[in-house]
Design an enzyme around this catalytic site. Structure first.
Site, PDB file in Angstrom:
ATOM      1  CE  LYS A 231     -23.582 -24.062  14.185  1.00 16.18           C
ATOM      2  NZ  LYS A 231     -22.361 -24.485  13.302  1.00 16.18           N
TER       3      LYS A 231
ATOM      4  CG  ASN B 118     -25.803 -12.322  10.427  1.00 19.15           C
ATOM      5  OD1 ASN B 118     -26.456 -13.081   9.542  1.00 19.15           O
ATOM      6  ND2 ASN B 118     -26.869 -11.300  11.106  1.00 19.15           N
TER       7      ASN B 118
ATOM      8  CE1 TYR C 122     -26.919 -23.606  10.816  1.00 29.25           C
ATOM      9  CE2 TYR C 122     -27.731 -21.622  12.079  1.00 29.25           C
ATOM     10  CZ  TYR C 122     -26.696 -22.304  11.669  1.00 29.25           C
ATOM     11  OH  TYR C 122     -25.388 -21.782  11.511  1.00 29.25           O
TER      12      TYR C 122
ATOM     13  CG  HIS D 221       2.964  20.884 -23.003  1.00 31.42           C
ATOM     14  ND1 HIS D 221       3.043  19.701 -23.253  1.00 31.42           N
ATOM     15  CD2 HIS D 221       1.728  21.292 -23.406  1.00 31.42           C
ATOM     16  CE1 HIS D 221       2.106  19.216 -23.494  1.00 31.42           C
ATOM     17  NE2 HIS D 221       1.070  20.288 -23.824  1.00 31.42           N
TER      18      HIS D 221
ATOM     19  N   GLY E 194       8.208  25.393 -20.354  1.00 37.27           N
ATOM     20  CA  GLY E 194       8.005  26.957 -20.350  1.00 37.27           C
ATOM     21  C   GLY E 194       6.454  27.410 -19.804  1.00 37.27           C
TER      22      GLY E 194
ATOM     23  CG  LEU F  14     -14.094 -23.096  10.659  1.00 34.77           C
ATOM     24  CD1 LEU F  14     -13.160 -22.514   9.582  1.00 34.77           C
ATOM     25  CD2 LEU F  14     -14.584 -22.104  11.523  1.00 34.77           C
TER      26      LEU F  14
END
Length: 368
Positions: free
Chosen positions: A107, A132, A103, A279, A281, A53
């Site tokens: 590669k 990407n 580049y 609450h 009741g 990588l």
């Protein structure tokens, strides 16, 4: 299997190292920019497989493309050949290998070195021309627009879009890592061209709008459709860029003498989630719906649900408590209420199949 990962501290490398560490039967050997050429020779000698990588894509000088991409790969292939062993090799290349720029040319030269190794020795080699790649731990403001947009939007920084119509081809890092691991188990002698699926396509402006929508959902409480596909992967990526002081966010709290009511999450087409308290009741509700349905789950306290059919007058009761996980569902055409019949505060989770619409509430007051 002892897997040598070059570029082990980079974006894809970190994700691969972590994933292999979760699986039995793998030992990771890391190689990064802090290591020396001598370290590479030693580590290749220890390896049963190599995932390559390491590379250069933002050098200070153009010559570094050749040094970091082509020359390093040539040396790696030489070292594999010198071992006299079969050491499967996975190469992370780029779709730019087809382009005539420094580049892309570097590669492509790296690919040629790997192809020569496969042709000369039959050593298993798999070359992946990746578009990407995005996901957690990718460096923002470097070479990933997804990382940059996620980081900036998560931190309330501006994003720059020169042409919103530009389309991107994207692959998610989890899919890349999963494919690499699968390939390690199925590599055959010679050369293979690897592929990562799925490949997503999205416009630059659409990407920015989607990530901004992730940010806005904390205010609107309406979630994007984050369960599948590209949106799922983008959302996971976006939240990975949240700073720790933004891991939590407040919700509106509505309270009166009966208790409190808090909306947690709304969806675009599957309703909303909330909770309320009552609450001892106290009775809440006392209405019916024509179409809307709800699911109640008492998670603390004891409750009596009362029902009355609005036409026939038939009555029904359901008693439940936090000690017995049980969903009570409201039915259209039956007026309903819920009473805290215990001695302590009652806490109830609530799901409604639609977001409350004040213009069309479908909620008609009616005593049980």
């Amino acid at each position: 299997m002892r897997v040598l990962i070059t570029g082990s501290t980079g974006f894809i490398g970190r994700n691969l190292v972590v994933r292999l560490g979760e699986l039995e039967g793998y030992e990771v050997i890391g190689f990064d920019k802090e290591d020396s050429p001598g370290d590479l020779e030693e580590k290749v000698g220890q390896a049963d497989a190599v995932v390559h990588l390491a590379g250069v894509n933002r050098p200070t000088e153009v010559r570094e493309f050749a040094e970091g991409n082509a020359d390093l790969t040539v040396r790696l292939c030489e070292l594999i050949g010198e071992t006299g062993r079969t050491i499967p090799l996975i190469i992370s290349s780029s779709i730019q290998a087809e382009l005539a720029n420094p580049y892309g040319e570097s590669k492509r030269a790296a690919e040629v070195a790997a192809e020569a190794l496969a042709g000369r020795t039959g050593n298993p080699v798999a070359i992946y021309r990746l578009p990407n790649v995005f996901g957690k731990w990718c460096r923002p403001n470097y070479n990933s627009v997804v990382a940059t947009f996620c980081h900036n939007i998560a931190n309330d920084l501006p994003v720059q879009i020169n042409d919103p119509a530009v389309r991107l081809s994207l692959v998610y890092v989890d899919d890349v890592v999963g494919e690499f691991i699968d390939m390690l188990g199925r590599m055959a002698p010679g050369l293979q061209q690897g592929h990562v699926d799925p490949v997503y396509s999205i416009g630059l402006g659409e990407l920015a709008a989607q990530i901004e929508a992730f940010r806005n959902c904390r205010t609107s409480l309406v979630s994007e459709r984050v369960g599948t596909g590209l949106v799922r992967a983008l959302y996971a990526t976006y939240v990975s860029y949240l700073p720790p002081d933004r891991f939590a966010y407040d919700l509106p709290r509505h309270g009166d003498e009966r208790g409190v009511f808090v909306e947690m999450l709304k969806t675009q087409d599957s309703g909303q989630f909330s909770f309320f308290t009552a609450h001892p009741g106290i009775t809440r509700g006392g209405h019916y719906h024509h179409t809307k349905t709800e699911k109640f789950l008492v998670i603390k306290g004891s409750a009596r649900f009362g029902f009355r059919h609005v036409v026939t007058g038939e009555h029904h009761e359901v008693f439940t408590s936090g000690d017995q996980p049980q969903v009570v569902e409201t039915v259209p055409g039956w007026t309903h209420d819920i009473t805290n019949v215990g001695q302590d505060e009652m806490v109830v989770m609530l799901w409604a199949n639609e977001i409350f619409d004040r213009e069309r509430p479908d909620t008609i007051s009616s005593k049980v």
